[in-house]
Design an enzyme around this catalytic site. Sequence first.
Site, mmCIF file in Angstrom:
data_model
loop_
_atom_site.group_PDB
_atom_site.id
_atom_site.type_symbol
_atom_site.label_atom_id
_atom_site.label_comp_id
_atom_site.label_asym_id
_atom_site.label_seq_id
_atom_site.Cartn_x
_atom_site.Cartn_y
_atom_site.Cartn_z
ATOM 1 N N ASN A 13 0.866 -1.183 0.000
ATOM 2 C CA ASN A 13 0.000 0.000 0.000
ATOM 3 C C ASN A 13 0.905 1.237 0.000
ATOM 4 O OD1 ASN A 13 -1.841 2.001 0.450
ATOM 5 N ND2 ASN A 13 -2.459 1.316 2.493
ATOM 6 N N LYS A 15 0.097 4.228 -0.445
ATOM 7 C CA LYS A 15 -0.580 5.429 0.087
ATOM 8 C C LYS A 15 -0.316 6.628 -0.835
ATOM 9 C CE LYS A 15 -0.352 3.352 4.598
ATOM 10 N NZ LYS A 15 -0.322 3.513 6.045
ATOM 11 N N HIS A 106 -9.790 1.191 4.746
ATOM 12 C CA HIS A 106 -8.514 1.445 5.439
ATOM 13 C C HIS A 106 -8.779 2.460 6.555
ATOM 14 C CE1 HIS A 106 -4.458 2.724 6.306
ATOM 15 N NE2 HIS A 106 -4.042 1.610 5.712
ATOM 16 N N GLU A 108 -7.212 4.925 7.533
ATOM 17 C CA GLU A 108 -6.991 6.325 7.150
ATOM 18 C C GLU A 108 -8.217 6.877 6.426
ATOM 19 O OE1 GLU A 108 -3.236 5.679 5.168
ATOM 20 O OE2 GLU A 108 -2.351 5.196 7.116
ATOM 21 N N GLU A 178 -5.706 -4.718 10.490
ATOM 22 C CA GLU A 178 -4.663 -3.720 10.718
ATOM 23 C C GLU A 178 -4.968 -2.946 11.993
ATOM 24 O OE1 GLU A 178 -2.650 -2.515 6.765
ATOM 25 O OE2 GLU A 178 -4.474 -1.372 6.933
ATOM 26 N N GLY A 184 2.204 2.378 10.727
ATOM 27 C CA GLY A 184 3.197 3.443 10.580
ATOM 28 C C GLY A 184 3.892 3.832 11.872
ATOM 29 N N SER A 222 3.074 -2.034 10.332
ATOM 30 C CA SER A 222 4.525 -2.115 10.539
ATOM 31 C C SER A 222 5.115 -3.487 10.203
ATOM 32 C CB SER A 222 4.896 -1.691 11.962
ATOM 33 O OG SER A 222 4.500 -0.347 12.188
HETATM 34 P P1 PGA Z 1 2.557 0.349 7.667
HETATM 35 O O1 PGA Z 1 1.117 0.585 6.984
HETATM 36 O O2 PGA Z 1 3.096 -0.934 7.125
HETATM 37 O O3 PGA Z 1 3.374 1.545 7.248
HETATM 38 O O4 PGA Z 1 2.326 0.291 9.128
HETATM 39 C C1 PGA Z 1 0.223 -0.474 6.753
HETATM 40 C C2 PGA Z 1 -1.054 0.049 6.141
HETATM 41 O O5 PGA Z 1 -1.518 1.125 6.525
HETATM 42 O O6 PGA Z 1 -1.652 -0.606 5.250
#
Ligand code: PGA
Length: 263
Positions: A13, A15, A106, A108, A178, A184, A222
């Site tokens: 992803n 983003k 997601h 976000e 997640e 992140g 992560s």
């Molecule tokens: P990350 O993000 O691996 O940077 O924690 C995962 C995601 O949001 O899909």
Amino acid sequence: MSGPAITPWVVGNWKMNPMRADAKQLVQELKQLLLNQNIEESKCHIGVSPVALELQSIQAQFSDCSRSISMVAQDLSRVAGTGAYTGEISAELLKDSAVECVLVGHSERREVFGDTPAVLNEKIKNALNAGLTVIYCVGESLEQRESGQAEHTVLQQICDIASVVQPEQWNKIIVAYEPIWAIGTGKTASPEDAQAMHAKIREGLSQISPAGQGMAILYGGSVKPENAVELAACPDINGALVGGASLNAESFYKIAQAFANTK
Ligand code: PGA
């Protein structure tokens, strides 16, 4: 423990990243790694999710890759078809551009852009009706985890979509667990905690559909080469949704390799 063998999925992803030149470099490096040592398609599905603007260009750049790489859109419109909806991209338009998968829900999108369960249901319905595979993201906040609400929150998010997925469409759903506090942040759920939640999710899915036993449930938050092997060893973790580490070709490749070799 799950029943049928499930081919894992490792999806990057990206983003709202990277700039075009960096994306080109990333694709080139990933193709080279796969050329040097291929990861068999039967062992692991690999997908990348660039910004919508770049889906077609990235797809073209992968056209001479030694294996198939699925294009995954990061979002889609709650409105189907075509029409006067400025700024929107429908499921049909994605499908028309040979995009096969889409992320929905997601954290976000839920937290920053106000995607409510009702909006997510419209998006899922449109995606499935257009024949797209949906990667449906679920996960609890730190506050929900600390107050003992993690399982309830996640199972509720699974139940939220049950009314819009037709019985024959469950095989087009991939779930990504997640935990929001792990996205992140560098903090990963321990393999034991992640496995426990994945088993609960599978139990919930199996109560809704017979397809539940065979559905891929990805872990996200992560994920990096250093923790991928341990996560891949968990019986109900069938792949990873990778954010930050997917912007580095070698890290992403190693994560895919971990799942391909461990499963
Ligand atoms: P990350 O993000 O691996 O940077 O924690 C995962 C995601 O949001 O899909």
